[in-house]
Structures are given as structure tokens and as C-alpha cells.
Design a protein around this motif. Structure first.
Motif, PDB file in Angstrom:
ATOM      1  N   ALA A 176       1.151  -0.955  -0.058  1.00  0.00           N
ATOM      2  CA  ALA A 176      -0.422   0.299   0.503  1.00  0.00           C
ATOM      3  C   ALA A 176       0.736   1.086  -0.127  1.00  0.00           C
ATOM      4  O   ALA A 176       1.741   1.808   1.420  1.00  0.00           O
ATOM      5  N   ILE A 177       0.353   1.808  -1.185  1.00  0.00           N
ATOM      6  CA  ILE A 177       2.006   3.135  -1.148  1.00  0.00           C
ATOM      7  C   ILE A 177       0.748   4.296  -0.688  1.00  0.00           C
ATOM      8  O   ILE A 177      -0.619   4.741  -1.961  1.00  0.00           O
ATOM      9  N   THR A 178       0.154   5.550  -0.185  1.00  0.00           N
ATOM     10  CA  THR A 178      -0.547   6.540  -0.016  1.00  0.00           C
ATOM     11  C   THR A 178      -0.187   8.050   0.194  1.00  0.00           C
ATOM     12  O   THR A 178       1.318   8.389   0.682  1.00  0.00           O
ATOM     13  N   PRO A 179      -0.666   8.341   0.110  1.00  0.00           N
ATOM     14  CA  PRO A 179      -0.619  10.469  -0.198  1.00  0.00           C
ATOM     15  C   PRO A 179      -0.622  10.714   1.211  1.00  0.00           C
ATOM     16  O   PRO A 179      -1.062  10.499   1.974  1.00  0.00           O
ATOM     17  N   TRP A 180      -0.122  11.523   1.650  1.00  0.00           N
ATOM     18  CA  TRP A 180      -0.573  12.553   2.608  1.00  0.00           C
ATOM     19  C   TRP A 180      -1.641  13.728   2.837  1.00  0.00           C
ATOM     20  O   TRP A 180      -1.608  13.939   3.642  1.00  0.00           O
ATOM     21  N   ASN A 181      -2.369  13.692   1.793  1.00  0.00           N
ATOM     22  CA  ASN A 181      -3.677  14.569   2.156  1.00  0.00           C
ATOM     23  C   ASN A 181      -4.765  14.536   2.809  1.00  0.00           C
ATOM     24  O   ASN A 181      -5.001  15.772   3.804  1.00  0.00           O
TER      25      ASN A 181
ATOM     26  N   ALA B 176       3.138   8.489   2.304  1.00  0.00           N
ATOM     27  CA  ALA B 176       3.807  10.048   2.148  1.00  0.00           C
ATOM     28  C   ALA B 176       5.474  10.080   3.468  1.00  0.00           C
ATOM     29  O   ALA B 176       4.424  10.179   4.576  1.00  0.00           O
ATOM     30  N   GLU B 177       6.125  11.113   2.527  1.00  0.00           N
ATOM     31  CA  GLU B 177       6.897  11.032   3.426  1.00  0.00           C
ATOM     32  C   GLU B 177       7.142  12.443   4.502  1.00  0.00           C
ATOM     33  O   GLU B 177       7.359  13.009   4.906  1.00  0.00           O
ATOM     34  N   ASN B 178       5.700  13.475   3.530  1.00  0.00           N
ATOM     35  CA  ASN B 178       5.748  14.535   4.420  1.00  0.00           C
ATOM     36  C   ASN B 178       4.564  13.881   5.354  1.00  0.00           C
ATOM     37  O   ASN B 178       4.535  14.800   6.787  1.00  0.00           O
TER      38      ASN B 178
ATOM     39  N   THR C 274       8.883   3.092   6.426  1.00  0.00           N
ATOM     40  CA  THR C 274       8.750   4.703   5.949  1.00  0.00           C
ATOM     41  C   THR C 274       9.687   4.658   5.151  1.00  0.00           C
ATOM     42  O   THR C 274      10.587   4.405   5.309  1.00  0.00           O
ATOM     43  N   GLY C 275       9.314   6.009   4.020  1.00  0.00           N
ATOM     44  CA  GLY C 275      10.910   6.396   3.390  1.00  0.00           C
ATOM     45  C   GLY C 275       9.957   6.976   2.191  1.00  0.00           C
ATOM     46  O   GLY C 275       9.265   7.565   1.629  1.00  0.00           O
ATOM     47  N   LEU C 276      11.293   7.705   1.590  1.00  0.00           N
ATOM     48  CA  LEU C 276      10.631   8.391  -0.285  1.00  0.00           C
ATOM     49  C   LEU C 276       9.597   7.040  -0.854  1.00  0.00           C
ATOM     50  O   LEU C 276      10.345   6.226  -1.804  1.00  0.00           O
TER      51      LEU C 276
ATOM     52  N   GLY D 100      -2.638   8.809  -5.200  1.00  0.00           N
ATOM     53  CA  GLY D 100      -1.947   9.879  -5.197  1.00  0.00           C
ATOM     54  C   GLY D 100      -1.617  10.335  -6.871  1.00  0.00           C
ATOM     55  O   GLY D 100      -2.668  10.769  -7.359  1.00  0.00           O
ATOM     56  N   SER D 101      -0.905  10.546  -6.951  1.00  0.00           N
ATOM     57  CA  SER D 101      -1.014  11.903  -8.585  1.00  0.00           C
ATOM     58  C   SER D 101      -0.645  10.905  -9.869  1.00  0.00           C
ATOM     59  O   SER D 101      -0.238   9.539  -9.944  1.00  0.00           O
ATOM     60  N   THR D 102      -1.272  11.457 -10.429  1.00  0.00           N
ATOM     61  CA  THR D 102      -1.394  10.240 -12.191  1.00  0.00           C
ATOM     62  C   THR D 102      -0.540   9.932 -12.607  1.00  0.00           C
ATOM     63  O   THR D 102      -0.077   8.751 -13.313  1.00  0.00           O
TER      64      THR D 102
ATOM     65  N   ARG E  92       0.469   6.423 -13.104  1.00  0.00           N
ATOM     66  CA  ARG E  92       0.586   5.447 -14.186  1.00  0.00           C
ATOM     67  C   ARG E  92       2.282   4.632 -14.009  1.00  0.00           C
ATOM     68  O   ARG E  92       2.147   3.475 -14.890  1.00  0.00           O
ATOM     69  N   HIS E  93       3.618   5.004 -13.609  1.00  0.00           N
ATOM     70  CA  HIS E  93       4.547   3.930 -13.383  1.00  0.00           C
ATOM     71  C   HIS E  93       4.305   3.024 -12.580  1.00  0.00           C
ATOM     72  O   HIS E  93       4.503   1.931 -12.963  1.00  0.00           O
ATOM     73  N   ILE E  94       3.508   2.800 -12.149  1.00  0.00           N
ATOM     74  CA  ILE E  94       3.390   2.060 -10.843  1.00  0.00           C
ATOM     75  C   ILE E  94       2.659   1.202 -11.642  1.00  0.00           C
ATOM     76  O   ILE E  94       2.963  -0.204 -11.333  1.00  0.00           O
TER      77      ILE E  94
ATOM     78  N   THR F 213      -7.466  18.038  -1.723  1.00  0.00           N
ATOM     79  CA  THR F 213      -9.190  16.710  -2.091  1.00  0.00           C
ATOM     80  C   THR F 213      -8.479  16.984  -3.409  1.00  0.00           C
ATOM     81  O   THR F 213      -9.188  17.428  -4.084  1.00  0.00           O
ATOM     82  N   CYS F 214      -8.208  14.776  -3.428  1.00  0.00           N
ATOM     83  CA  CYS F 214      -8.651  14.587  -5.006  1.00  0.00           C
ATOM     84  C   CYS F 214     -10.058  14.622  -5.628  1.00  0.00           C
ATOM     85  O   CYS F 214      -9.998  14.514  -7.177  1.00  0.00           O
ATOM     86  N   SER F 215     -10.853  14.631  -4.944  1.00  0.00           N
ATOM     87  CA  SER F 215     -12.500  14.551  -5.402  1.00  0.00           C
ATOM     88  C   SER F 215     -13.061  16.342  -5.181  1.00  0.00           C
ATOM     89  O   SER F 215     -14.466  16.345  -5.771  1.00  0.00           O
TER      90      SER F 215
ATOM     91  N   ARG G 201       7.021  23.078  -1.333  1.00  0.00           N
ATOM     92  CA  ARG G 201       7.434  22.812  -2.817  1.00  0.00           C
ATOM     93  C   ARG G 201       6.065  22.608  -3.154  1.00  0.00           C
ATOM     94  O   ARG G 201       5.430  23.404  -3.997  1.00  0.00           O
ATOM     95  N   GLN G 202       4.669  22.124  -2.691  1.00  0.00           N
ATOM     96  CA  GLN G 202       3.609  22.951  -3.050  1.00  0.00           C
ATOM     97  C   GLN G 202       3.183  24.220  -2.993  1.00  0.00           C
ATOM     98  O   GLN G 202       2.272  24.246  -3.701  1.00  0.00           O
ATOM     99  N   LEU G 203       3.568  24.974  -2.355  1.00  0.00           N
ATOM    100  CA  LEU G 203       2.974  25.756  -1.854  1.00  0.00           C
ATOM    101  C   LEU G 203       3.714  26.502  -3.386  1.00  0.00           C
ATOM    102  O   LEU G 203       2.796  26.938  -4.158  1.00  0.00           O
TER     103      LEU G 203
ATOM    104  N   ILE H 118      -4.247  21.289  -9.525  1.00  0.00           N
ATOM    105  CA  ILE H 118      -4.223  22.047  -9.004  1.00  0.00           C
ATOM    106  C   ILE H 118      -3.337  22.139  -7.251  1.00  0.00           C
ATOM    107  O   ILE H 118      -2.195  22.099  -7.034  1.00  0.00           O
ATOM    108  N   PHE H 119      -4.134  21.018  -6.411  1.00  0.00           N
ATOM    109  CA  PHE H 119      -4.465  20.465  -5.335  1.00  0.00           C
ATOM    110  C   PHE H 119      -3.913  21.532  -4.437  1.00  0.00           C
ATOM    111  O   PHE H 119      -2.848  21.848  -3.625  1.00  0.00           O
ATOM    112  N   GLY H 120      -4.626  22.876  -4.683  1.00  0.00           N
ATOM    113  CA  GLY H 120      -4.404  24.265  -3.268  1.00  0.00           C
ATOM    114  C   GLY H 120      -5.862  24.994  -3.566  1.00  0.00           C
ATOM    115  O   GLY H 120      -6.641  24.033  -4.402  1.00  0.00           O
TER     116      GLY H 120
END
Ligand code: NAP
Ligand code: MG
Length: 462
Positions: A142-147, A172-174, A200-202, A223-225, A229-231, A278-280, A317-319, A370-372
Motif C-alpha cells: 500500500a502506497i499512500t499520499p499525505w492529503n 507519504a514522506e510528508n 517509512t521512506g521516500l 496519489g498523482s496520476t 501511471r508508472h506504478i 482533496t482529490c475529489s 514544494r506544494q506552495l 492544482i491541489f490548492g
């Protein structure tokens, strides 16, 4: 909570193979609040071995007993609710009240739903002269994001455990502290060693190693598209199961018969909550040309009212990313009616609630995630035009339709290429399948459909 300096593998906190650390930063004040190990391929391999060794016994544990462990897990999350909220607020930056109700509250509901599904799901069915057994897929990476740090974990781990799978999680690393807290909860709930493991890790190191590991049977990624796509390609190459919950650019379609003020107000709140991460989120508001100016005015006023009350975005980075999109919107000719790229405070990764008017469907800010806290307001001429715009991105995760009459809204929603639509402000349902059409993903999370992702069938003929 106090950060652990180890990885949770095979029922205990163990030192990582290497020395590298990840720094955890509070995005509201830019202070370093802790360090966690940056696991590597060696650690992932230990965790996968532990999960593999634990699989036969956990898979053969009666569903009622798996349910009892999930109830215990849910109860620990309930008991530690305040600590969860404080941890999410510290590493994600969400206002504490939002962390309490959403970041802690939703995972508790989802864990509870899977405790119940484990006990009630039909893991065996008759089809003519066959008995069909729904068996666990095996070891899950399982690989998860921070949001939504805890929700994204629980939305994968709870159904996996309910199904009888064992899990290795790379969060997520964050936001690794929330993941460590979750591992503590799993331990307290008495799950057998190796059933759940945390590295935990990158992403490019530990995440990549997990996705590539030959002894992982299913990779579940949110996470991101781009990374998805890579996964998907890595999993496809190894012919292993994969579930992808990716980005979105959802449409909030306000039909002329709707209660405009309500639709705009709820629409702005939907985008600004969690600082737009929020992705949705309904980041494109579609308004009929006859009501356009009024809607823009309402949206700008609603966004301005948020002012200081939203949290920061997750990282420097997100900012940069969000500010880059705002500058791009201005450069492409959209009209700023609230907020903007100027940072509202000196410290912390804050973005002012931002609204763009005169946005055309082809603009970058109307196409890319945009995710902001940035809302775009688009104009349509008639219903066919609205549908073309609503469906005119590569994404299809969520959306909303508002109309005076529910049937009118439903008729429009049925023509949208998207996985979830809220009708006249319909509430979030933790049992309804969540997932994307088009490039928003593959597979579904939550409820019985989410459980099915972690099962495979075996048919016995008589
Ligand atoms: P991301 O890079 O896709 O990260 C998601 C997860 O995948 C993280 O745990 C990440 O680790 C890991 N990862 C990254 N590269 C990997 C690789 N090569 N192999 C395996 N795992 C890998 O997303 P993000 O960095 O969190 O955010 C970037 C953008 O993604 C956002 O701006 C937003 O547009 C989108 N996003 C979407 C969702 C969603 O729910 N759909 C959620 C969050 C973000 P690291 O944490 O170390 O990067
Ligand atoms: Mg990343």
C-alpha cells in the motif's frame, strides 16, 4: 505523539538497515517536529517477508475473528482520536477542528464499516454446480499520499485485513507520524505480528521497491496520476493486481433551476476545505451564462470570508506548485476575483483562498489538478455545453450537480464521465464505492466494492 526511530516490521519497532532520515516539518510554522527513518529496498524486503510469513494464518483466520480485531483497531482509534487530530494538524497543517471531525472521524467510520463487512460479507457463494470462494489476494503493498493521511491508510489497510490479506505500507514522506500512530494502534489492537508492517521512506526508494517487489501480490496506490501511471506499468509488467486512486478535476455543475447561493456556497467550501488538497474537490464551477456574474460575485465573497481560517498547504514544494498555477492562470487571461499568488503570511506555507473568473475550458487551471485552495468558475451556454465542459478533462473522479428538481440533477449526473456525483449537496457516504473513470484511476475503495479489490475467486465444481 513521539516519533519512533524504527520501522514497524513483524510486530515490533526495528532499526532500519540504513542511516538516512526524513525530516518532518509543520507547514503552519515551518518548524521541524521530528525525524523518521528513510527505509530502503532492504527494509521493504524484510517487511514483505514478514507479511508473507503471516499470510497463511491470517488468511485462514475466520472472518468473525478478523472482524473482532478490526473492532479492536477501531476502538483504539476512537480512544486516541484527539492524538490523531493533533498529529495530523502538526504534520499536515489542517485546522484542529477539521482534523478532529474529518481526519480522525472518517477513518474511524471506515474502520468500523470494515469490521462489520468482515463479519457479514459472503466469502462463499453457490453458482449452479459450483461453490465460489472469495479468497484473499495475498500480500498487499500500500502506497499512500499525505492529503488525508489516516483516511488513505485505513481505506486500504482495513479492507485488506478484512479480506484476509497482509500488508506493507509506505506512507507519504510528508506525513509519516500519522502512519506511525496507526502502526501503534494496530499493535495495541492485538493484530498478529507481520499482518501489518510499516516502512517509512521516500517514494522513489521505498515506494519503488515495494511496487517492484516480486513477492507483493497487489499494489494499491493513491496519489498523482504521473506516479500512478508508472506504478501501473511496473505492476502490469509483473502481472500483479493493481489499484490506482489518482487525481481529479471535478465539475460542480449548477443548472439554472438550482438554488444558486446555496450551490455556490457549498461549492466554495468544498474547494477550500483541507486547503484544496482533496482529490475529489469540485475545482471547476460551471454556471449558466445568465447567472454567471452573480455566481462569480457570490464565490468571491465566500472565498474572502474564509480568509485566514484555512490551513497552509503541506510543503514548500506544494506552495510553489500552487503559486505557479495561480500565476499561470493570470498569464493565460483568467480574472482573479479573490486571493492570488502573494503569500498572505510571512511564516508557513499559506495560500489565500483564490477564485478565478472568465476561465475557459482549455486553460491550464481548468485542466490540471492544482491541489490548492483555487476555484475556477466557467460559463456555459446550455446543458449540452455544460456536459461537454464537465466531461472535457482527462479526469473523472467526482462532481456535483445542483438543480431545482432532483430528477433533473440525476439525469445530468448520469451523463457525466465520473465515479461519484453529489446531488444537491448529498452527504459523503463511507460505504459508497469511491474511484475514478478515465485517468482518475483503476478500481474502487470503500464499502463492499473496496473489499472486493482485495479478494480473488476460486470456483469448485461438483
Ligand atoms: P505522489 O508523488 O504521487 O505520491 C503519492 C505516494 O507515492 C507517496 O507515498 C509517494 O512518496 C509515493 N511515490 C512517489 N514516487 C513513487 C515511485 N516512483 N514509486 C512508488 N511510490 C512513489 O503525490 P504527492 O507527492 O503526494 O503529491 C503530488 C501531487 O499528486 C499533488 O500535487 C496532487 O496533484 C496529487 N495528489 C493526488 C492525491 C489523490 O488522492 N488523488 C493525493 C495526493 C496528491 P513520497 O511521499 O516520498 O513522494
Ligand atoms: Mg511525491
Amino acid at each position: 505523539m513521539k516519533p519512533h526511530d524504527g520501522l514497524y516490521i513483524d510486530g515490533a519497532w526495528r532499526p532500519a538497515a540504513g542511516q538516512d532520515l526524513i525530516e518532518v516539518v509543520n507547514p503552519a510554522d515551518e518548524q521541524v517536529i521530528g525525524h523518521v527513518p528513510a527505509g530502503t529496498a532492504l527494509d521493504v524486503d524484510s517487511a514483505v517477508r514478514a507479511a508473507r510469513a503471516a499470510l497463511p494464518i491470517w488468511a485462514a483466520t475466520p472472518p468473525a475473528e478478523r472482524s473482532a480485531r478490526l473492532i479492536a483497531l477501531r476502538d483504539v482509534l476512537v480512544a486516541r482520536r484527539e492524538e490523531i487530530a493533533e498529529t495530523v494538524t502538526a504534520e499536515l497543517g489542517a485546522p484542529l477542528a477539521f482534523s478532529q471531525t474529518v481526519h480522525a472521524g472518517v477513518p474511524i467510520a471506515v474502520a468500523g464499516s470494515y469490521a462489520e463487512l468482515a463479519a457479514t460479507h459472503g466469502f462463499e457463494e453457490r453458482v449452479g454446480n459450483s461453490t465460489v470462494h472469495h479468497e484473499p489476494v495475498g500480500v498487499v503493498g500500500a502506497i499512500t499520499p499525505w492529503n488525508y493521511p489516516l483516511h488513505q491508510i485505513v481505506a486500504k489497510v482495513a479492507p485488506a485485513l478484512a479480506a484476509g490479506c497482509t500488508v506493507v505500507l509506505k506512507p507519504a514522506e510528508n506525513t509519516p507520524l500519522t502512519a506511525q500512530l496507526f502502526a501503534e494502534a494496530v499493535h495495541e489492537a492485538g493484530l498478529p505480528a507481520g499482518v501489518f508492517n510499516l516502512v517509512t521512506g521516500l517514494g522513489q526508494v521505498a515506494g519503488q521497491a515495494l511496487a517492484e517487489h516480486p513477492d507483493v501480490d497487489l499494489v494499491s496506490f493513491t496519489g498523482s496520476t504521473a506516479v500512478g501511471r508508472h506504478i501501473g506499468a511496473v505492476a502490469g509488467g509483473a502481472v500483479k493486481r493493481v489499484a490506482l486512486e489518482l487525481g481529479g478535476k471535478s465539475a460542480n455543475v449548477i443548472l439554472p433551476s438550482a438554488d444558486l447561493a446555496k450551490a455556490v456556497g457549498v461549492g466554495v467550501a468544498n474547494v477550500m476545505s483541507n486547503s484544496g488538497q482533496t482529490c475529489s474537490a469540485w475545482t471547476r464551477m460551471l454556471v449558466h451564462t445568465s447567472q454567471y456574474d452573480e455566481a462569480v460575485e457570490l464565490a468571491a465573497a465566500a472565498a474572502a470570508k474564509y480568509g485566514d481560517r484555512i490551513g497552509p498547504v503541506v510543503s514548500a514544494r506544494q506552495l510553489d506548485r500552487v503559486r505557479g498555477y495561480i500565476e499561470r492562470g493570470v498569464a493565460e487571461g483568467a480574472r482573479l476575483v479573490a486571493g492570488g499568488a502573494q503569500p498572505p503570511r510571512e511564516k508557513g506555507y499559506f495560500v489565500s483562498p483564490t477564485v478565478f473568473a472568465d476561465v475557459t475550458p482549455q486553460m491550464t487551471i481548468a485542466q490540471e489538478e492544482i491541489f490548492g485552495p483555487v476555484l475556477t468558475v466557467l460559463r456555459y451556454e446550455d446543458e449540452e455545453d455544460a456536459l461537454r465542459i464537465a466531461n472535457g478533462t482527462v479526469y473523472g473522479l467526482a462532481g456535483a450537480v445542483w438543480a431545482g428538481d432532483e430528477a433533473e440533477a440525476v439525469a445530468f449526473a448520469r451523463r457525466m464521465d465520473t465515479g461519484q456525483v453529489d446531488i444537491n449537496g448529498g452527504r459523503f457516504n463511507p460505504l459508497a464505492p469511491f474511484g475514478g473513470y478515465k485517468q482518475s484511476g483503476v478500481g474502487r475503495e470503500l464499502g463492499a466494492h473496496g473489499l472486493a479489490e482485495y479478494l480473488q475467486t476460486k470456483s469448485l465444481q461438483f
